[in-house]
Design an enzyme around this catalytic site. Structure first.
Site, short mmCIF file in Angstrom:
data_model
loop_
_atom_site.label_atom_id
_atom_site.label_comp_id
_atom_site.label_asym_id
_atom_site.label_seq_id
_atom_site.Cartn_x
_atom_site.Cartn_y
_atom_site.Cartn_z
N GLU A 250 0.82 -1.27 0.19
CA GLU A 250 0.07 -0.07 0.08
C GLU A 250 0.82 1.40 0.02
O GLU A 250 1.53 1.58 1.03
CB GLU A 250 -0.90 -0.08 1.20
N CYS A 284 -2.32 9.20 2.77
CA CYS A 284 -1.92 8.85 1.43
C CYS A 284 -3.21 9.08 0.52
O CYS A 284 -2.99 9.33 -0.63
CB CYS A 284 -1.71 7.10 1.51
P1 NAD Z 1 8.53 4.79 4.36
O1 NAD Z 1 8.76 3.85 3.16
O2 NAD Z 1 9.95 5.72 4.51
O3 NAD Z 1 8.76 3.75 5.53
C1 NAD Z 1 7.65 2.73 5.92
C2 NAD Z 1 8.15 1.72 6.78
O4 NAD Z 1 9.19 0.94 6.05
C3 NAD Z 1 8.98 2.04 7.90
O5 NAD Z 1 8.36 1.42 9.04
C4 NAD Z 1 10.34 1.98 7.74
O6 NAD Z 1 11.16 1.83 8.76
C5 NAD Z 1 10.26 0.70 6.89
N1 NAD Z 1 11.41 0.42 5.90
C6 NAD Z 1 12.30 1.34 5.40
N2 NAD Z 1 13.29 0.81 4.74
C7 NAD Z 1 12.90 -0.51 4.54
C8 NAD Z 1 13.33 -1.62 3.76
N3 NAD Z 1 14.50 -1.55 3.30
N4 NAD Z 1 12.85 -2.88 4.18
C9 NAD Z 1 11.69 -2.90 5.00
N5 NAD Z 1 11.05 -1.96 5.63
C10 NAD Z 1 11.64 -0.74 5.51
O7 NAD Z 1 7.27 5.55 4.31
P2 NAD Z 1 6.95 6.48 5.52
O8 NAD Z 1 7.78 8.10 5.20
O9 NAD Z 1 6.97 6.05 6.80
O10 NAD Z 1 5.22 6.64 5.16
C11 NAD Z 1 4.89 7.62 4.19
C12 NAD Z 1 4.46 6.95 2.93
O11 NAD Z 1 3.40 5.88 3.23
C13 NAD Z 1 3.84 7.78 2.08
O12 NAD Z 1 4.14 7.68 0.55
C14 NAD Z 1 2.48 7.38 2.04
O13 NAD Z 1 1.58 7.79 0.76
C15 NAD Z 1 2.46 5.94 2.26
N6 NAD Z 1 1.28 5.56 2.71
C16 NAD Z 1 0.37 4.83 2.02
C17 NAD Z 1 -0.78 4.33 2.45
C18 NAD Z 1 -1.83 3.55 1.85
O14 NAD Z 1 -2.65 2.88 2.03
N7 NAD Z 1 -1.54 3.41 0.34
C19 NAD Z 1 -1.14 4.58 3.74
C20 NAD Z 1 -0.28 5.48 4.47
C21 NAD Z 1 0.67 5.79 3.95
#
Ligand code: NAD
Length: 514
Positions: A250, A284
């Site tokens: 997502e 999001c």
């Molecule tokens: P992010 O991708 O920076 O991090 C998300 C999670 O992934 C964190 O827990 C992080 O520690 C982890 N992570 C980072 N690198 C990783 C790796 N290599 N392997 C596994 N896990 C790893 O995102 P963010 O800044 O925390 O969140 C914001 C983003 O989330 C925005 O782009 C937003 O649109 C999206 N979002 C999407 C939805 C949806 O339902 N589509 C909902 C909420 C947020």
């Protein structure tokens, strides 16, 4: 924001001597620190979860539902505490936390407790479609996967993290949740809640840590449910390919809003202001870009700018004190500021806001931009902040074309008094969800799938698919009364071959066709 307080050589071997500092973005104050778990700890956590799995599966759906219903009550009884934790680690307003992190989750606990048994019930399918199968019992069954890894973002630290653990647990899996390093406290509170509600040990665990912790988790689980940025989502999918586990993503969005000239303008303007600024625009499914038909453009812009100008921003000290909260951390503030500066340099006009707010917390003024076009970052890249660029369009056709001119396809909305036409326009927009005369509230419809197209994701949450994705499908074929020898078995002979040919003709050869 999260900051790594210390790292020791032991950490590279998977130890947890390092900690992460959790800050309140609205004040800039350090709240506490949490451990940064390493690979060895993840391995141990997964081994414990595997041990707990058979017992959790054996409890059955009614037993699991009982615990979820207890959790629902716990959350309501402890609502103030839940809201305080969410508000303090995100800097969002009480109202933003109440509608979603609390409101969504209590609803989801009840929904999955009730509906899981329907969605996961054995399904009998007919056997008469092929004469070879006549009289046999055909059953589809949904078996839990084992240990599910959920990795979450910071913007809705309960909804998009624990929220996905509920169907995974109801399906009979043990779950390890890796919350965002920026907002781990809400997930730790959810673990406390589940313990107090009688969840057996190791069925639900929280692995605090950063991206490296998330990456280590993927190697230990049977399925990964990831919510976060598109960039990280690609890395998660690559890692899931290594162990060949199911991977659901997502990801980010750039949701367009198309306003037709016949729309209820007041409702559309109020919605544009709200759905672009709620949760500080860090949703999001925020309205990230708005396209308005020329005849109503000026009036729409005036109404939106007036509303946004009146919004109160600052430290949410209690319910009703501010409308727009903080921006989560400095990198996010830089993206928002960068998009506004890029737009202004390319000719956009700022009607209100346009600058970072004053500290010590982290803020960006609620901002409305006009004279924007698709050469600007604010119209093409995810901003994830309290900004709304509004663009004049000749007609809805141009709106649909511009809406689809995006690598993202999470959600969209169309606003018109002619709902039939609105629905027709909606069907032409390349997005996983399209609302007509609404936005965002579809997320609360737990029986309606929600997932992104294009670079916005793979798979969906909610609905039957939102729980079946945490299962392995097993097909059963049971023959109760069988012939000593089926017609098609050895030895082959002309008579039975002819008989089969006649049966095929009789069954599939009748009726006219083009
Ligand atoms: P992010 O991708 O920076 O991090 C998300 C999670 O992934 C964190 O827990 C992080 O520690 C982890 N992570 C980072 N690198 C990783 C790796 N290599 N392997 C596994 N896990 C790893 O995102 P963010 O800044 O925390 O969140 C914001 C983003 O989330 C925005 O782009 C937003 O649109 C999206 N979002 C999407 C939805 C949806 O339902 N589509 C909902 C909420 C947020």
């Amino acid at each position: 924001m999260a900051s790594v307080e210390q790292r020791t050589p032991a950490d590279t071997n998977g130890g947890s001597a390092a900690t992460i500092g959790v800050e309140n973005p609205a004040t800039g104050e350090l709240i506490t620190t949490v451990p940064m778990l390493g690979a060895d700890e993840l391995k141990r956590m997964a081994a414990h979860a595997r041990e707990a799995f058979p017992q959790w599966e054996a409890i059955g759906l009614p037993g699991r539902a009982r615990i979820m219903r207890r959790a629902q009550k716990w959350m309501l009884d402890n609502a103030d505490r839940v809201l305080d934790v969410v508000v303090s680690e995100t800097g969002k307003t009480y109202e933003d936390a109440q509608l979603t992190d609390l409101g969504y989750t209590v609803s989801a606990l009840g929904f999955w407790a009730k509906e899981a048994s329907r969605y996961l019930a054995d399904e009998r399918v007919p056997s008469w479609r092929n004469p070879v199968l006549a009289g046999k019992k055909l059953v589809i069954r949904y078996a839990p996967l084992g240990v599910v890894g959920v990795i979450g973002p910071w913007n809705y630290p309960i909804v998009n993290s624990f929220g996905d653990c509920i169907p995974a647990m109801m399906a009979g899996n043990c779950v390890i949740l890796k919350p965002s390093e920026v907002t781990p406290l809400s997930s730790l509170l959810m673990a406390e809640m589940m313990r107090e509600c009688g969840l057996p040990e190791h069925v639900f665990s929280v692995a605090t840590g950063d991206g490296a912790t998330g990456a280590a988790l993927i190697g230990e689980v049977d399925c990964v449910m990831f919510t976060g940025s598109t960039r990280t989502g690609k890395a998660v999918m690559k890692a899931a390919a290594d162990t060949l586990i199911p991977c659901y993503l997502e990801l980010g969005g750039k949701d367009p809003m198309i306003v037709c000239a016949d729309a209820n303008l007041e409702r559309a303007a109020n919605a544009a202001a709200f759905y672009s600024m709620n949760n500080g625009g860090q949703v999001c499914i925020s309205v990230e870009r708005c396209y308005v038909e020329a005849p109503v453009y000026d009036e729409f812009v005036r109404q939106v700018a007036d509303t946004v100008r009146s919004l109160r921003q600052g430290v949410p000290t209690a319910a009703g004190t501010v409308d727009v909260g903080a921006v989560i951390f400095p990198p996010q503030l830089e993206i928002v500021d960068g998009h506004v500066r890029d737009a202004v340099e390319k000719g956009a006009k700022v009607l209100t806001g346009g600058h970072p707010g004053s500290g010590p917390g982290r803020y960006f003024e609620p901002t409305v931009l006009v004279d924007v076009d698709h050469s600007m970052k604010c119209m093409r890249e995810e901003t994830f902040g309290p900004t709304l660029p509004i663009m004049r369009i000749a007609d809805a056709e141009e709106g649909v074309r511009l809406a689809n001119d995006s690598s993202y396809g999470l959600q969209a909305s169309v606003w018109t008094a002619d709902v039939e036409r609105g629905e027709q326009l909606a069907r032409r927009i390349e997005a996983g969800v399209v609302c007509v005369n609404d936005a965002q509230v579809n997320y609360l419809a737990l029986n309606l799938p929600m997932g992104g197209w294009k670079a916005s994701g793979l798979g969906a949450r909610h609905g039957a698919g939102g729980i079946r994705k945490y299962t392995k499908v097993q097909s059963l074929l049971v023959t109760r009364l069988g012939l000593k020898r089926e017609l098609f078995m050895f030895p082959y002979n002309k008579r039975s071959t002819m008989l089969l040919a006649q049966m095929l003709k009789l069954l599939y050869g009748r009726g006219s066709r083009d």
